[in-house]
Design a protein around this motif. Structure first.
Motif, PDB file in Angstrom:
ATOM      1  N   LEU A  25     -43.936  -8.160  12.554  1.00  0.00           N
ATOM      2  CA  LEU A  25     -44.853  -9.157  13.096  1.00  0.00           C
ATOM      3  C   LEU A  25     -46.044  -9.363  12.163  1.00  0.00           C
ATOM      4  N   ARG A  26     -46.530  -8.300  11.560  1.00  0.00           N
ATOM      5  CA  ARG A  26     -47.662  -8.432  10.642  1.00  0.00           C
ATOM      6  C   ARG A  26     -47.276  -9.237   9.401  1.00  0.00           C
ATOM      7  N   ILE A  27     -46.141  -8.920   8.803  1.00  0.00           N
ATOM      8  CA  ILE A  27     -45.753  -9.648   7.593  1.00  0.00           C
ATOM      9  C   ILE A  27     -45.414 -11.089   7.923  1.00  0.00           C
ATOM     10  N   ARG A  28     -44.838 -11.335   9.104  1.00  0.00           N
ATOM     11  CA  ARG A  28     -44.523 -12.707   9.504  1.00  0.00           C
ATOM     12  C   ARG A  28     -45.791 -13.519   9.747  1.00  0.00           C
ATOM     13  N   ALA A  29     -46.872 -12.833  10.100  1.00  0.00           N
ATOM     14  CA  ALA A  29     -48.153 -13.509  10.319  1.00  0.00           C
ATOM     15  C   ALA A  29     -48.960 -13.645   9.031  1.00  0.00           C
ATOM     16  N   GLY A  30     -48.397 -13.154   7.925  1.00  0.00           N
ATOM     17  CA  GLY A  30     -49.082 -13.275   6.642  1.00  0.00           C
ATOM     18  C   GLY A  30     -49.986 -12.123   6.291  1.00  0.00           C
ATOM     19  N   ASP A  31     -49.933 -11.019   7.061  1.00  0.00           N
ATOM     20  CA  ASP A  31     -50.781  -9.860   6.809  1.00  0.00           C
ATOM     21  C   ASP A  31     -50.145  -9.010   5.700  1.00  0.00           C
ATOM     22  N   VAL A  32     -50.765  -8.993   4.537  1.00  0.00           N
ATOM     23  CA  VAL A  32     -50.245  -8.210   3.413  1.00  0.00           C
ATOM     24  C   VAL A  32     -51.287  -7.189   2.951  1.00  0.00           C
ATOM     25  N   THR A  33     -52.047  -6.686   3.877  1.00  0.00           N
ATOM     26  CA  THR A  33     -53.104  -5.731   3.525  1.00  0.00           C
ATOM     27  C   THR A  33     -52.548  -4.410   3.011  1.00  0.00           C
ATOM     28  N   ASP A  34     -51.300  -4.090   3.327  1.00  0.00           N
ATOM     29  CA  ASP A  34     -50.719  -2.821   2.883  1.00  0.00           C
ATOM     30  C   ASP A  34     -49.806  -2.997   1.673  1.00  0.00           C
TER      31      ASP A  34
ATOM     32  N   ILE B  42     -44.075  -7.698  -2.084  1.00  0.00           N
ATOM     33  CA  ILE B  42     -43.872  -8.072  -0.678  1.00  0.00           C
ATOM     34  C   ILE B  42     -42.762  -7.239  -0.058  1.00  0.00           C
ATOM     35  N   ARG B  43     -41.659  -7.052  -0.777  1.00  0.00           N
ATOM     36  CA  ARG B  43     -40.504  -6.340  -0.225  1.00  0.00           C
ATOM     37  C   ARG B  43     -40.740  -4.840  -0.109  1.00  0.00           C
ATOM     38  N   HIS B  44     -41.848  -4.361  -0.635  1.00  0.00           N
ATOM     39  CA  HIS B  44     -42.201  -2.950  -0.500  1.00  0.00           C
ATOM     40  C   HIS B  44     -43.463  -2.784   0.347  1.00  0.00           C
ATOM     41  N   THR B  45     -43.755  -3.778   1.169  1.00  0.00           N
ATOM     42  CA  THR B  45     -44.908  -3.708   2.058  1.00  0.00           C
ATOM     43  C   THR B  45     -44.464  -3.242   3.435  1.00  0.00           C
ATOM     44  N   ARG B  46     -44.891  -2.047   3.804  1.00  0.00           N
ATOM     45  CA  ARG B  46     -44.561  -1.442   5.099  1.00  0.00           C
ATOM     46  C   ARG B  46     -43.052  -1.239   5.256  1.00  0.00           C
ATOM     47  N   GLY B  47     -42.660  -0.940   6.512  1.00  0.00           N
ATOM     48  CA  GLY B  47     -41.257  -0.715   6.813  1.00  0.00           C
ATOM     49  C   GLY B  47     -40.701  -1.794   7.716  1.00  0.00           C
ATOM     50  N   LYS B  48     -39.879  -1.387   8.702  1.00  0.00           N
ATOM     51  CA  LYS B  48     -39.164  -2.358   9.525  1.00  0.00           C
ATOM     52  C   LYS B  48     -39.363  -2.133  11.023  1.00  0.00           C
ATOM     53  N   SER B  49     -40.485  -1.579  11.427  1.00  0.00           N
ATOM     54  CA  SER B  49     -40.792  -1.545  12.854  1.00  0.00           C
ATOM     55  C   SER B  49     -41.129  -2.959  13.297  1.00  0.00           C
ATOM     56  N   THR B  50     -41.116  -3.186  14.599  1.00  0.00           N
ATOM     57  CA  THR B  50     -41.496  -4.512  15.096  1.00  0.00           C
ATOM     58  C   THR B  50     -42.927  -4.866  14.709  1.00  0.00           C
ATOM     59  N   PRO B  51     -43.924  -3.983  14.877  1.00  0.00           N
ATOM     60  CA  PRO B  51     -45.269  -4.325  14.397  1.00  0.00           C
ATOM     61  C   PRO B  51     -45.311  -4.616  12.893  1.00  0.00           C
ATOM     62  N   ASP B  52     -44.542  -3.864  12.091  1.00  0.00           N
ATOM     63  CA  ASP B  52     -44.484  -4.144  10.658  1.00  0.00           C
ATOM     64  C   ASP B  52     -44.022  -5.580  10.405  1.00  0.00           C
TER      65      ASP B  52
ATOM     66  N   GLY C  31     -44.152   4.682   8.408  1.00  0.00           N
ATOM     67  CA  GLY C  31     -44.058   5.693   7.369  1.00  0.00           C
ATOM     68  C   GLY C  31     -44.289   5.188   5.966  1.00  0.00           C
ATOM     69  N   LEU C  32     -44.437   3.863   5.798  1.00  0.00           N
ATOM     70  CA  LEU C  32     -44.644   3.297   4.464  1.00  0.00           C
ATOM     71  C   LEU C  32     -45.967   2.563   4.372  1.00  0.00           C
ATOM     72  N   ALA C  33     -46.893   2.896   5.258  1.00  0.00           N
ATOM     73  CA  ALA C  33     -48.211   2.255   5.273  1.00  0.00           C
ATOM     74  C   ALA C  33     -49.279   3.332   5.154  1.00  0.00           C
ATOM     75  N   PRO C  34     -49.613   3.751   3.941  1.00  0.00           N
ATOM     76  CA  PRO C  34     -50.556   4.861   3.759  1.00  0.00           C
ATOM     77  C   PRO C  34     -51.962   4.484   4.187  1.00  0.00           C
ATOM     78  N   ARG C  35     -52.737   5.491   4.532  1.00  0.00           N
ATOM     79  CA  ARG C  35     -54.126   5.284   4.925  1.00  0.00           C
ATOM     80  C   ARG C  35     -55.041   5.627   3.752  1.00  0.00           C
ATOM     81  N   ARG C  36     -54.914   4.849   2.710  1.00  0.00           N
ATOM     82  CA  ARG C  36     -55.757   5.033   1.526  1.00  0.00           C
ATOM     83  C   ARG C  36     -55.671   3.748   0.720  1.00  0.00           C
ATOM     84  N   GLY C  37     -56.618   3.503  -0.176  1.00  0.00           N
ATOM     85  CA  GLY C  37     -56.692   2.245  -0.910  1.00  0.00           C
ATOM     86  C   GLY C  37     -55.504   1.957  -1.797  1.00  0.00           C
ATOM     87  N   ALA C  38     -55.705   1.953  -3.095  1.00  0.00           N
ATOM     88  CA  ALA C  38     -54.687   1.533  -4.051  1.00  0.00           C
ATOM     89  C   ALA C  38     -53.536   2.542  -4.107  1.00  0.00           C
ATOM     90  N   PHE C  39     -52.315   2.012  -4.045  1.00  0.00           N
ATOM     91  CA  PHE C  39     -51.149   2.882  -4.125  1.00  0.00           C
ATOM     92  C   PHE C  39     -49.993   2.143  -4.788  1.00  0.00           C
TER      93      PHE C  39
END
Length: 530
Positions: free
Chosen positions: A89-98, A77-87, A138-146
């Motif tokens: 908002l997504r994690i606060r909404a439970g979105d952990v797709t990245d 969880i702590r390595h999911t995306r970065g710290k932009s506002t959209p980042d 910058g921490l949300a790659p556009r590819r599957g498993a990483f």
């Protein structure tokens, strides 16, 4: 210590908004309190790690054992995306797709190379992770498993040359730790961006960071004298001397590459003696135009302060230039624009520059307002991200964006971006408060840093996206660069491609294919995937 999983930094430093600000949000912007309860980390439902036992075993072998390969939910969880506002908002909404499959912690350059080989063998992409402070996707790659390649174990001062005034630092070294290590020898980097408390040396280089004292110390890319890069194809060493005419400078290819070409494993930097004196003060100008002319005069003709910043009328009124005193301008009913000047160095040099700069600022229409505003700015200089979190907590939307241009284009760029943001969000039913300051100055131009606050809308991320796109279009149309110091990531990538041009992008793609033929490194960041 890790950053807060759904916000910025240390939760102990979070502070509620003062009543004047919450009242302004409600009355001026129509911000409504959040009605849904906040999620906790235990509420997140992470997908299972799909990296098989063979892949995890290969990663563990690369980094000296299973303890350095983490697959627990908290680490992922702590390595999911970065710290932009959209980042956030997504994690606060439970979105952990990245979410990454695993977090891998190498300790040496050779271990990084071994991790890259293991990932290539098992089809895993790699996202280099320093402080996790990216605000541009910058921490949300556009590819599957990483995997997230966390460099925190590579956090040493490898060498200090007091004669040449250079230091060799590892990439996972956080800025405060780097300053402490250098201070033991009487030196400083002088690099103090807003992300200072959490960002790392490798991240500074990978994103071409610029610190708040750049007028005196320069940008981070100007401090870098050499880099070591681990790539799937081997090691790239750059920098044998302070300057060279031996062909194109490969350091410039690595700086700003955002993990797309390789993993930075050491950085050789210029250091300077610790300043004997630091003093910060405030100035007032009647208008942003008048203040901008004064800053240009100092940037071009000197003497240049170490810190030189100017808030526009709106930012001055709100008090954003002093985040720990937010709302003070409203209570005082102040007008005009506030500038901050700072001086660091020897007592003699500091006194000389301060006196001469004061004469220039006065001649340009500035009024000195003493050291109190400057000291308050210095005290709260790292507080703005915490303020952003507090705004999100009460149901407001708050985001930043930045650009730069030549001096002659700065006025039109300022107007174009403010208009694009204001018009787009107003049409969407959430009229914004748009604030701006000149954050960095050069002989030939300056950076503009915008802060946007509005109501969130029904779907905050979808609501913000058209405004962000409109601002990006305005930046390019007005002759600005798509990023001055936040980087490209995925948020700016499509506009960076236009800024670089087809041939430039083709050249960069050729570099990536040579260094990363399987496209493992931060896919989709900086450059579109093929």
């Amino acid at each position: 210590m890790d950053m807060l999983w759904n916000g910025w930094g240390d939760p102990a430093k979070a502070a509620p908004l003062p009543g004047t600000v919450t009242g302004l949000l409600r009355d001026l912007l129509g911000v409504k309190p959040r009605t849904t309860p906040a999620l906790g980390p235990d509420d997140l439902r992470l997908p299972a790690t799909t990296a098989g036992p063979a892949a995890l075993a290969a990663l563990a072998e690369a980094v000296g054992g299973e303890r350095h390969v983490r697959t627990d939910p908290g680490s992922r969880i702590r390595h999911t995306r970065g710290k932009s506002t959209p980042d956030l908002l997504r994690i606060r909404a439970g979105d952990v797709t990245d979410v990454p499959q695993a977090v891998v912690l190498p300790a040496t350059h050779d271990e990084v190379l071994a991790v890259l080989r293991a990932c290539a063998g098992h089809g895993l992409a790699v996202v280099p992770f320093g402080g996790g402070t990216s605000v541009v996707g910058g921490l949300a790659p556009r590819r599957g498993a990483f995997i997230a390649l966390d460099l925190r174990r590579m956090n040493g001062l490898l060498d200090l040359d007091p004669v040449s005034r250079t230091a060799v630092l590892q990439p996972g070294l956080r800025a405060p730790e780097a300053e402490a290590l250098l201070a033991e020898h009487g030196f400083t980097l002088g690099h103090f961006p807003q992300s200072f408390e959490w960002a790392t040396i490798g991240g500074f280089a990978a994103a071409r960071s610029s610190g708040q004292a750049s007028a005196g110390y320069g940008r981070f890319d100007e401090m870098v004298l050499g880099l070591t890069l681990a790539t799937p194809e081997g090691t790239l060493e750059t920098g044998r001397a302070p300057r060279s005419a031996a062909g194109p400078d490969l350091r410039q290819l690595v700086l700003g590459s955002e993990g797309a070409f390789g993993v930075i494993t050491s950085v050789t930097v210029r250091v300077r003696p610790l300043p004997a004196v630091r003093v910060y003060e405030g100035w007032r100008f009647g208008s942003f135009e008048e203040g901008t002319a004064a800053l240009r005069r100092l940037a071009q003709d000197g003497p240049r302060p170490t810190v030189l910043r100017l808030s526009d009328e709106t930012e001055t009124l709100i008090g954003l230039a002093q985040p720990d005193a937010i709302g003070a301008g409203l209570a005082q009913g102040g007008a005009g624009c506030q500038a901050i000047t700072g001086y660091e160095g020897t007592a003699e040099d500091t006194a000389y520059r301060r006196e001469r700069a004061a004469a220039v600022l006065t001649e340009c229409g500035g009024t000195p307002v003493g050291t109190e505003p400057g000291e308050r700015w210095a005290h709260g200089r790292y507080s703005a991200p915490y303020l952003r979190d507090a705004l999100l907590d009460v149901g407001a939307f708050a985001e930043t964006l930045e650009t730069a241009a030549f001096w002659s284009r700065v006025p039109d760029l300022y107007t174009a971006v403010r208009t694009a943001l204001t018009d787009t969000l107003t049409r969407a039913g959430t009229p914004p408060l748009v604030m701006c300051h000149i954050s960095h100055v050069y002989e030939n131009g300056a950076s503009l840093y915008f802060t946007v606050v509005s109501a969130q809308g029904e779907d905050p991320v979808a609501h913000w996206t058209p405004a962000k796109h409109a601002a990006n279009e305005a930046v390019l149309a007005a002759g600005g660069t798509i990023s001055h110091h936040h980087g490209v990531g995925t948020d700016h990538r499509d506009w960076y491609v236009r800024e670089a041009g087809p041939l430039g992008v083709a050249a960069l793609r050729a570099v990536k294919r040579r260094l990363d033929p399987d496209g493992l490194l931060n896919p989709g960041v900086l450059l579109p995937t093929d």
